[in-house]
Design a protein around this motif. Structure first.
Motif, PDB file in Angstrom:
ATOM      1  N   LYS A 159      -7.970  -3.332  -8.961  1.00  0.00           N
ATOM      2  CA  LYS A 159      -8.135  -4.772  -8.751  1.00  0.00           C
ATOM      3  C   LYS A 159      -7.660  -5.213  -7.370  1.00  0.00           C
ATOM      4  O   LYS A 159      -7.964  -6.324  -6.945  1.00  0.00           O
ATOM      5  N   GLU A 160      -6.923  -4.342  -6.669  1.00  0.00           N
ATOM      6  CA  GLU A 160      -6.520  -4.683  -5.308  1.00  0.00           C
ATOM      7  C   GLU A 160      -7.644  -4.424  -4.308  1.00  0.00           C
ATOM      8  O   GLU A 160      -7.804  -5.167  -3.337  1.00  0.00           O
ATOM      9  N   THR A 161      -8.423  -3.370  -4.531  1.00  0.00           N
ATOM     10  CA  THR A 161      -9.543  -3.084  -3.623  1.00  0.00           C
ATOM     11  C   THR A 161     -10.779  -3.904  -3.989  1.00  0.00           C
ATOM     12  O   THR A 161     -11.609  -4.198  -3.130  1.00  0.00           O
ATOM     13  N   THR A 162     -10.920  -4.229  -5.255  1.00  0.00           N
ATOM     14  CA  THR A 162     -12.078  -4.997  -5.714  1.00  0.00           C
ATOM     15  C   THR A 162     -11.591  -6.289  -6.361  1.00  0.00           C
ATOM     16  O   THR A 162     -11.202  -6.310  -7.527  1.00  0.00           O
ATOM     17  N   ILE A 163     -11.596  -7.353  -5.595  1.00  0.00           N
ATOM     18  CA  ILE A 163     -11.142  -8.639  -6.093  1.00  0.00           C
ATOM     19  C   ILE A 163     -12.269  -9.335  -6.848  1.00  0.00           C
ATOM     20  O   ILE A 163     -13.409  -8.869  -6.875  1.00  0.00           O
ATOM     21  N   GLN A 164     -11.966 -10.487  -7.443  1.00  0.00           N
ATOM     22  CA  GLN A 164     -12.948 -11.162  -8.279  1.00  0.00           C
ATOM     23  C   GLN A 164     -14.206 -11.558  -7.499  1.00  0.00           C
ATOM     24  O   GLN A 164     -15.325 -11.486  -8.015  1.00  0.00           O
ATOM     25  N   ASN A 165     -14.007 -11.954  -6.253  1.00  0.00           N
ATOM     26  CA  ASN A 165     -15.188 -12.326  -5.455  1.00  0.00           C
ATOM     27  C   ASN A 165     -16.110 -11.130  -5.236  1.00  0.00           C
ATOM     28  O   ASN A 165     -17.344 -11.265  -5.243  1.00  0.00           O
ATOM     29  N   ILE A 174     -14.190   1.354  -2.935  1.00  0.00           N
ATOM     30  CA  ILE A 174     -13.431   2.589  -3.124  1.00  0.00           C
ATOM     31  C   ILE A 174     -12.858   2.991  -1.771  1.00  0.00           C
ATOM     32  O   ILE A 174     -13.594   3.072  -0.785  1.00  0.00           O
ATOM     33  N   ILE A 175     -11.573   3.228  -1.719  1.00  0.00           N
ATOM     34  CA  ILE A 175     -10.925   3.667  -0.482  1.00  0.00           C
ATOM     35  C   ILE A 175     -10.446   5.104  -0.665  1.00  0.00           C
ATOM     36  O   ILE A 175      -9.686   5.399  -1.579  1.00  0.00           O
ATOM     37  N   VAL A 176     -10.925   5.972   0.192  1.00  0.00           N
ATOM     38  CA  VAL A 176     -10.532   7.388   0.161  1.00  0.00           C
ATOM     39  C   VAL A 176      -9.897   7.715   1.497  1.00  0.00           C
ATOM     40  O   VAL A 176     -10.495   7.500   2.555  1.00  0.00           O
ATOM     41  N   GLY A 177      -8.698   8.224   1.469  1.00  0.00           N
ATOM     42  CA  GLY A 177      -8.004   8.630   2.685  1.00  0.00           C
ATOM     43  C   GLY A 177      -7.674  10.110   2.639  1.00  0.00           C
ATOM     44  O   GLY A 177      -7.455  10.672   1.564  1.00  0.00           O
ATOM     45  N   PHE A 178      -7.661  10.748   3.808  1.00  0.00           N
ATOM     46  CA  PHE A 178      -7.315  12.166   3.844  1.00  0.00           C
ATOM     47  C   PHE A 178      -6.601  12.476   5.155  1.00  0.00           C
ATOM     48  O   PHE A 178      -6.804  11.792   6.168  1.00  0.00           O
TER      49      PHE A 178
END
Length: 557
Positions: A516-522, A531-535
């Motif tokens: 819910k932090e990366t995809t908010i209601q709006n 989707i956030i992917v870090g490496f």
């Protein structure tokens, strides 16, 4: 599926786990574009060996460097390539489809083109031509452009026709085609000129022949006359009076290519030239061997277009050094004229020297892109795409010499500019001794300066892109987000176990965030899931520094 209980008892129901395994994509499918002796034009043809290239495109040819680059690719460990054959068109205009491609040459059914099609010019006239044959009233032409078609011979026979009804009433006959250059034969039995016959001659040739096509708009009303048998003192194909030859010099190879044949008007819209690769599902590396008489390409325009196309297709472009780079000073001065700096391309210097089997094995200069792409493929298989394709393991097979020998100090001048050097090392032979992208100039301080970092990121992007298609149109809430975290996390953890990331623990090496932090209601209202992917990528050890110090001997007390 859910069970509807109807009777007292025990029911068994299988519950989906929500696991959708993400498979890593290939990393070393290499595309080659240029002139070839024969083969389909403006089509992306997949091959799996150099033998395939010889069979479909004619092998080595003195008028093109493409075959030599493909040969070097397979010599150095390459496994799969995509070949795009181009012919020169006046004014580089758009082209319309015509018949000319042999069946089963790597084309997938969803490309929107019937088997057996090639390209000829509609707005700009093609300078290459197809050989013509008038076979006893049956008008045929070579399957594709080039002088190779001038070596075709065709025979019509009535013998061994295996039918239930009368052969004459069905207008049946046999066609035999000989390519004198390769001594290959094609035989098509029980073909007919009747328009509704299941073995209609034009359809049979279109779908089954590698050599010839029917060129009339309508079928003849009568079957062609059979050829006579040769005289007793001659073999079947040696008697030119008893078979049909191609019209003299009716097939032509055409003029040399220019940049418009790659990126000219309407090329992208028609998926031709460079953009014929849009017909391929996936390629990872792009090579454009020299196509001009001076042994170069149009560095001022084509390099930027090719690099931008690679960026769009998540691929990597290997740039060959110009012929005027005859020493390290010319390379230093010329790097500024090799297109805009980009992390989707890399340049390698110098050129390689090899024996040319078409010129009695005389030593000549060739571009290194094919050999380098082969080393990329070999390194990917042996170590992984995150390993720099350079070092003592990155030996160049079939390369006895380099055009410019380089010393350590000279290498030290070129490497900080993003020019990857090929070196000759004692005991190891010719090796790749650099792994920087065109953004590898130290003055740019770019995070994508290293080839393995860029190529590994492209691998992740393409794999995750294909591996998350299932999520489209799913309910955008926590159950979906949890499945995404599970599946992407499993894929990234597998790579972590293979040593693809920095860090001793998974949390130090990568993360996958979808909640819910990366995809908010709006975002939900707009139909978006983020989707956030870090490496943490591995960086190659370019400089190994040994620090040696004397210590005082033990002092007795």
């Amino acid at each position: 599926m859910p069970i509807q209980p109807t009777y007292p008892g025990v029911y068994v129901e299988e519950i989906p786990s929500g696991v959708r395994t993400i498979t890593g994509v290939s990393t070393s499918i290499t595309a080659f574009i240029g002139r070839a002796l024969r083969g389909p034009v403006d089509e992306a043809i997949t091959i799996n060996s150099y033998g395939d290239f010889e069979r479909i495109f004619g092998g080595l040819w003195l008028n093109s460097t493409l075959g030599y680059a493909v040969r070097d690719f397979y010599l150095n460990g390459g496994s799969q390539a995509i070949i795009v054959r181009l012919i020169h068109s006046k004014q580089g205009q758009g082209q319309a489809p015509d018949q000319g491609q042999a069946p089963d040459q790597g084309q997938t059914p969803d490309q929107g083109q019937a088997p057996g099609q090639s390209q000829t010019s509609d707005q700009g006239q093609a300078t290459a031509k197809k050989a013509q044959l008038n076979v006893n009233g049956l008008n045929l032409e070579a399957a594709n452009e080039g002088s190779w078609g001038n070596a075709l011979k065709v025979r019509i026979e009535y013998v061994d026709i295996n039918v239930r009804d009368d052969a004459e009433s069905q207008k049946l006959f046999n066609i035999t085609v000989l390519d004198q250059n390769t001594s290959q034969l094609e035989v098509f039995r029980n073909v007919s000129v009747l328009p509704n016959h299941p073995r209609r001659v034009d359809k049979v040739l279109l779908n089954e022949s590698y050599f010839v096509r029917f060129r009339d708009e309508s079928l003849p009303t009568d079957r062609p006359a059979a050829h006579a048998q040769p005289t007793l003192d001659k073999k079947l194909w040696d008697d030119n009076d008893t078979n049909t030859k191609a019209e003299e010099n009716s097939g032509a190879d055409g003029d040399d290519l220019d940049v418009n044949d790659f990126t000219g008007l309407n090329k992208e819209a028609n998926k031709q030239g460079l953009y014929a690769l849009n017909k391929a599902d996936l390629f990872n590396i792009l090579c454009i061997p020299p196509y001009k008489n001076d042994g170069n390409i149009d560095y001022d325009s084509l390099v930027d277009s090719a690099a931008e196309f690679c960026k769009d297709r998540r691929a990597f472009f290997i740039i060959d050094p110009p012929t005027n780079w005859t020493d390290k000073d010319k390379a230093k001065d010329g790097i500024q004229n090799l297109g805009a700096p980009t992390s989707y391309a890399a340049v390698f210097f110098p050129r390689i020297k090899q024996p040319n089997p078409l010129r009695e094995n005389q030593i000549e200069e060739f571009v290194p892109c094919g050999a380098i792409a082969g080393v990329f493929a070999r390194t990917d298989v042996q170590r992984g795409v995150w390993k720099a394709p350079a070092g003592t393991e990155a030996t160049l097979t079939g390369v006895p010499q380099l055009s410019v020998p380089l010393t350590d100090p000279e290498n030290g001048e070129l490497n900080p500019l993003g020019i990857n050097c090929l070196r000759t090392l004692p005991a190891f032979g010719r090796v790749i001794w650099g792994s920087r992208t065109r953004k590898g100039d130290d003055r740019l301080t770019d995070e994508w300066k290293y080839i393995p970092v860029r190529r590994f990121a492209l691998f992740l992007e393409e794999s995750l892109y294909r591996g998350t298609q299932w999520a489209v149109f799913e309910p955008n809430d926590e159950p979906l987000w949890a499945q995404i975290r599970l599946n992407l996390g499993a894929f990234m953890h597998t790579l972590f176990l293979q040593g693809a990331f920095q860090g001793r623990k998974p949390e130090d090496a990568y993360f996958v965030k979808c909640d819910k932090e990366t995809t908010i209601q709006n975002d939900i209202n707009l139909g978006i899931v983020n989707i956030i992917v870090g490496f943490a990528p591995l960086k190659p050890a370019e400089f190994v520094i040994l620090k040696i110090q004397q210590i005082a001997g033990q002092i007795a007390v």
